[in-house]
Structure formats: C-alpha cells, structure tokens
Write a protein that holds these residues in place. Structure first.
Motif, short mmCIF file in Angstrom:
data_model
loop_
_atom_site.label_atom_id
_atom_site.label_comp_id
_atom_site.label_asym_id
_atom_site.label_seq_id
_atom_site.Cartn_x
_atom_site.Cartn_y
_atom_site.Cartn_z
N ASN A 160 27.22 54.09 13.63
CA ASN A 160 26.77 52.90 13.12
C ASN A 160 27.52 52.55 12.33
OD1 ASN A 160 24.51 52.20 15.90
ND2 ASN A 160 25.27 54.66 15.87
N LEU A 161 26.73 52.91 10.92
CA LEU A 161 27.22 52.76 9.43
C LEU A 161 28.35 52.48 9.27
CD1 LEU A 161 25.56 52.40 6.78
CD2 LEU A 161 27.00 54.48 6.19
N GLY A 162 29.88 52.88 9.59
CA GLY A 162 31.05 52.09 10.23
C GLY A 162 31.20 50.83 10.47
N VAL A 163 30.61 50.76 11.86
CA VAL A 163 30.49 49.83 12.23
C VAL A 163 29.99 48.44 11.82
CG1 VAL A 163 29.05 48.34 14.35
CG2 VAL A 163 30.47 50.56 14.54
N ALA A 164 28.45 48.93 11.25
CA ALA A 164 28.22 47.96 10.74
C ALA A 164 28.88 47.10 9.06
CB ALA A 164 26.66 47.73 9.92
N VAL A 165 29.74 48.78 8.63
CA VAL A 165 29.80 47.84 7.09
C VAL A 165 31.42 47.03 8.19
CG1 VAL A 165 31.57 48.32 5.39
CG2 VAL A 165 29.47 49.98 5.85
N GLY A 166 31.99 47.81 8.76
CA GLY A 166 33.13 46.53 9.46
C GLY A 166 32.56 45.18 10.05
N ALA A 167 31.63 45.18 10.17
CA ALA A 167 30.93 43.79 10.70
C ALA A 167 30.80 43.04 9.90
CB ALA A 167 29.72 43.35 11.68
N LEU A 168 30.82 43.33 8.66
CA LEU A 168 29.94 42.05 7.38
C LEU A 168 31.59 42.25 7.09
CD1 LEU A 168 27.40 45.05 5.66
CD2 LEU A 168 27.37 41.87 6.65
#
Length: 405
Positions: free
Chosen positions: A145-153
C-alpha cells in the motif's frame, strides 16, 4: 523506510523490499495507464477495457501451472524470473500503438504477474514459519500500500506534464522497478524444490481438492469488497449521495494509511486455522456493517453523508485487513508443504476471478438497484464468512499427506 516496519533484517526485509519496489513502479504506471493507452497507445476506452478483460481471462489460467513450476523448480528462481518477465512486458508497453499489440503484451504482463504472486507466496512459505511468517505477510501488504501511494505521487508529475515523454518515463520506471525487485529476490536463500511425486500421483493435486476449491470460492465472495473503493464507491458518491466528490480521495487516504499502520497488528492475531476461521466469520460481519453504512450515506445532507462515508470507509478497511489475514493463514495451512505454489496460485485465481466479474455485477447490484443491493451484498458477506468454518472442517478431515497429494 523499511526500518519503520516491525520486520527483522534478512529474508523478511528483503521480501518486503522486493514488494515495495514492484508496487511503487507499478502503482506509478497504473495511475496514468488509462491516459497513456488512450492518448499514446492508440486505444479507445472501449478497446482498453476489452483488452484488459481478455488479458485478465488469460491470466486466470496461469496461477496453478506456474505455481506448480515454482514447487518443482524452486520458488526463488521462478519468482525472480517471472518478476523480470513482468519488467520485460512493462517495457513492451512502450511499443503499443494499437489493439493487437496491447492484448498480446497485456496478456504476458498479467500471466507473469499471476505466476510471480504464486511463486512468491511459495517462497515466503519456504523461507519463514510461525510468527515470522504471519508478521512478514502483513508487513508486505502494508508495504504494498505504501508503494502504490508513493508511485501514485510520482505519477502525478507525469499527469501534470501530460506528454508522451512523461508517460514513457513512468513506464521506464515501472520496468526498472521490476528488474530491481527480481535482483533482490535472487539475493534470497534458495528454497529446495519439492521432491518428485510418486508414480501415479496427480501433478496438479489442487484441481482435485474439492474442499480447498470451496474455500477458495467462499474467499472469492469475500473478495468482492476489493472493488468497492476503486469502482463502486466513487459512482455511489456521485449518483446517490450529497457528499462532495473529494470524499473519494478522503476514503482512499483513510484506506491506505489504515493498512500501512494496522495490517501487522490485525494479522498477528490470526496465526492458525482456528483463529483464521474465527476471523473469517468476523470479517463477514464487519463487511456487512460497512455495506449498511455505505447505503445509509445516501440519506443525509453533504455533512451527514460525509461523516457516514468516513465511518463506512473505516469499517470497510477493517474488514479488508481481517479478510486478508484470514485468507493468508487458512490457504497456507490447508496447502501441502510440497505444493504451496500450485495451491497459492489456485487461491489467487479465485480472487482474480472475483475481481474480474465484480465491477459488472456490483454496478448493477449497488448503483442501479441502490440500498437493497447493499443489504443483499452485506448478507452475502455474512453467509460466506460463516460458511468458511464448515469448508475448513471438511478440508481438514480430507487432508492427505504431501507425498500422495
């Protein structure tokens, strides 16, 4: 970054790092993939949706045989190879300029993704055990979930620029993230392949394991919750409530932060078959409560609707975390030690099939039908959660030794 999570160094931390790399790159691309394929790749929204459906259907067939390959050839080697193949497919998207190429490359991408997940789960089971296994699975989900959030940013920058070059840069990032993840996986200790099956024993034993199939189907019903936040809730907010559209972002933030902060705590309470069954029953009730709250959000003004939606989002993510913990534990416990790859591949196929059909079914049930549809879905969650107990009991009574599985 990983030091913030309660995961020890060595294989658990390497597994978490590999997952973080994959999800950060893939999260960046998925955020802007629709615009890339329609503005650069020569697809229309309709052909994009059709191509993704075809690729998803092809991918449904991949989990079990590739999981079996991981059992027989070694899960580390197969997982690393398939993750690298994911990177090759991501790079292939740079060449897409029409529907045929998109379907071909998307099918390779989905097949390698489904296979790598099965192999990775077998690798985790081969490297870890006990509390360390439970905690590492939970940390990996939090990290995802953290990775997806960072990628989305990161993808937000490309979306603001909006050029072919910007979108292509995100694809290159996605490609490199898969390759880096594969290298991290190759650095893990090797797990010996399972010994050959006795003469006459079925190679794909999971396809004959009726109790496990029933458990997978029931878990698939509980997995219907996964498309609520991405597909259904935004449409519900726009068409059935007075809440502002910005509530969609609020609910995504609540979901992501909750999983990052609390998934480990939830998962460590589910550590064996008994607690897994208990958690499944609880998850059905929690998800039913979330459905009732989502339905209730259509009855108030903007302020009331917003408050109820946040409450629904909190309850929903709680159920999501409990479902995940229960599914991990039971699927691992029911699978023979020498067949974790094929069993995890089959289990994930049930999840993938559910997610594939859920948007169409739930749009009709919830958006077209409204509140009665939410109540019906809540009832399905309760019944599925209650039925997992008898299914697990049946599976336990029919378990056979790994050497004859």
């Amino acid at each position: 970054m990983l030091k913030r999570f309660p995961v020890p160094p060595g294989p658990p931390r390497r597994l978490a790092l590999a997952s973080l790399l994959m999800t950060a790159g893939n999260g960046a691309f998925m955020t802007c993939s629709a615009l890339y394929f329609t503005q650069v790749g020569g697809l229309t929204p309709t052909t994009l949706a059709l191509g993704l459906t075809v690729a998803g259907a092809v991918g449904l067939l991949a989990g079990v045989p590739l999981g079996h390959l991981a059992d027989r050839r070694g899960p580390r080697e197969v997982a690393a190879a398939l993750v690298a193949l994911n990177g090759v497919a991501a790079a292939g998207y740079l060449l897409v300029r029409g529907f045929p190429a998109f379907v071909l490359i998307a099918s390779v991408f989905v097949v390698s993704e489904r296979g790598s997940r099965a192999a990775l789960q077998a690798l985790i089971a081969g490297l870890l055990e006990g509390d360390q296994l439970v905690r590492t699975r939970a940390v990996i989900r939090s990290v995802n979930n953290l990775g997806v959030a960072v990628g989305a940013l990161l993808a937000g920058v490309a979306l603001q620029i909006g050029t072919t070059w910007a979108f292509s840069a995100v694809l290159v990032l996605d490609t490199l993230s898969f390759f880096a993840s594969a290298l991290v996986l190759r650095g893990l200790p090797s797990v010996p392949p399972a010994p050959p099956k006795p003469a006459g024993a079925p190679k794909l034993a999971v396809l004959r394991d009726a109790p496990f199939a029933v458990f997978t189907a029931l878990s698939g019903l509980l997995s219907l919750h996964t498309v609520l936040l991405e597909v259904i809730v935004p449409l519900w907010i726009i068409n059935h409530t007075h809440a502002p559209v910005a509530m969609v972002t609020v609910l995504f933030v609540v979901n992501t932060i909750s999983v990052v902060l609390f998934q480990v705590r939830v998962a460590t309470r589910v550590h064996d078959m008994t607690t897994g069954v208990r958690a499944s029953r609880l998850a059905g009730l929690i998800l039913c409560a979330a459905c009732v709250l989502f339905a209730a959000s259509s009855t108030g003004d903007a302020v009331v609707a917003g408050i109820v939606l946040v409450a629904a989002g909190v309850v929903h993510v709680w159920g999501e975390m409990v479902v995940s913990a229960a599914g991990w534990t039971i699927s691992y416990e029911l699978a023979p030690a020498d067949s974790q790859g094929q069993y995890q591949g089959f289990f994930f196929t049930g999840y993938a099939a559910s997610v594939m059909v859920a948007p169409t079914v739930l749009v009709f049930l919830l958006i077209q039908w409204g509140t009665p549809g939410w109540l019906l879905l809540g009832g399905v969650f309760v019944l599925a959660g209650l039925a997992i107990g008898p299914a697990v009991n049946w599976a336990t009574r029919n378990r056979v030794a790994p050497s004859t599985a």
